[in-house]
Design an enzyme around this catalytic site. Structure first.
Site, PDB file in Angstrom:
ATOM      1  N   GLU A  92       3.825   5.993  -8.036  1.00 11.84           N
ATOM      2  CA  GLU A  92       3.908   5.740  -9.485  1.00 11.84           C
ATOM      3  C   GLU A  92       4.600   4.408  -9.811  1.00 11.84           C
ATOM      4  OE1 GLU A  92       2.538   7.248 -12.070  1.00 11.84           O
ATOM      5  OE2 GLU A  92       1.552   8.660 -10.710  1.00 11.84           O
ATOM      6  N   GLY A  93       5.495   3.964  -8.932  1.00 17.05           N
ATOM      7  CA  GLY A  93       6.155   2.675  -9.154  1.00 17.05           C
ATOM      8  C   GLY A  93       5.121   1.554  -9.177  1.00 17.05           C
ATOM      9  N   HIS A  94       4.205   1.576  -8.184  1.00 15.50           N
ATOM     10  CA  HIS A  94       3.153   0.553  -8.151  1.00 15.50           C
ATOM     11  C   HIS A  94       2.238   0.688  -9.374  1.00 15.50           C
ATOM     12  CE1 HIS A  94       3.962   1.108  -3.698  1.00 15.50           C
ATOM     13  NE2 HIS A  94       4.174  -0.186  -3.857  1.00 15.50           N
ATOM     14  N   GLY A 129       0.798  -1.217   0.000  1.00 15.04           N
ATOM     15  CA  GLY A 129       0.000   0.000   0.000  1.00 15.04           C
ATOM     16  C   GLY A 129       0.831   1.268   0.000  1.00 15.04           C
TER      17      GLY A 129
END
Ligand code: PAF
Length: 280
Positions: free
Chosen positions: A35-37, A31
């Site tokens: 932006e990586g996720h 959670g």
């Protein structure tokens, strides 16, 4: 977008989706999405997933007793908004109790690749990661799961678990997403003061300098490069935990930096432990 808390309900829903011929992607996260996720969701779309399941679970079993489990940043509402906008189709928010009942007693240990780098400094960390990821694979039974290269050792440990335990899932890795400054995105960046954030740039700078050098030569002695990187980190106020050149497949130390070698860094900016890497 659907949201689930109960592992059994998500499992039943995923089973039905699979029976209907859908292609399921799983994106396991803790959670506080960035932006990586979201790049993992985009990558799952490009791989033609028809269902993209994002799990959000701050997994207690992968934190050591003196680590940041309690203060790890959490923001479920923002995570839902971001995932919906990015095109996820389902989210999973289990509770610690429904993942680990009081008498929970089964754990997954990967013994070889976990013995080095972060695994050596964070005893039990990869046991917690493998256990929760194995559970997520059994709940969702995805066709593929997406992980970020920032946690490169984690990706290799999970690939080994999948190989050795015959999990029926493809592991896909997406490139590190960086701020304009070069800093690798991480939910833990939120802990950094302005001064620590400036110091932290030394990590990506060191890797960028190395990549530039490697455009001109085919190999470099790892010992010299490690010394230079350590000096750069210290000069910028960081406390290095490790700088290692390892074979990208086996994670065994490499004497030379060349194609197929990963240069891995962990360093503290104040109390915050940051990791980054580059694969030559
Ligand atoms: O990389 C992470 O965020 C976690 O280690 C993971 C894979 C979600 C397992 O808790």
């Amino acid at each position: 977008m659907l949201t689930f808390n109960d592992p059994g309900k998500l499992q039943a829903w995923c089973r039905l989706r699979r029976q209907k011929g859908e292609k399921i992607a799983l994106i396991p996260t803790m959670g506080y999405l960035h932006e990586g996720h979201l790049s993992l969701i985009a990558a799952a779309k490009r791989k033609n997933a028809t269902q993209i399941v994002v799990s959000v679970f701050v997994n207690p079993t992968q934190f050591g007793p003196n680590e940041d489990y309690d203060k790890y940043p959490r923001d479920e509402k923002a995570d839902v908004t971001k995932c919906r906008k990015a095109g996820a189709t389902a989210m999973f928010f289990p509770t610690p109790r429904n993942m680990y009942p009081e008498d929970y007693s089964v754990f997954v240990n990967e013994d070889r690749l976990s013995a080095t780098l972060c695994g050596a400094r964070r005893p039990g960390h990869f046991r917690g990661v493998c256990t929760v990821v194995a559970k997520l694979f059994n709940i969702v039974h995805p066709h593929f799961a997406m992980f970020g290269q920032k946690d490169f050792q984690q990706v290799q440990v999970i690939r080994r678990m999948v190989r050795d335990l015959n999990f029926d899932v493809e592991i896909a890795m997406a490139p590190i997403v960086r701020e304009k400054s070069g800093l690798a995105l991480s939910s833990r960046n939120t802990y950094l003061s302005d001064a620590e954030r400036t110091s932290a740039l030394a990590i990506s700078e060191a890797l960028r300098t190395l990549r530039r050098k490697m455009h001109k030569v085919s190999k470099l002695p790892a010992g010299d490069v490690k010394k230079q990187i350590l000096a750069h980190l210290v000069k910028n106020g960081l406390k290095p935990d490790y700088v290692e050149a390892v074979d990208a497949e086996t994670l065994a130390p490499s004497e030379t930096i060349r194609k197929g070698v990963a240069v891995m860094i962990a360093a503290y900016a104040g109390k915050t432990r940051l990791i980054d890497n580059t694969i030559i």
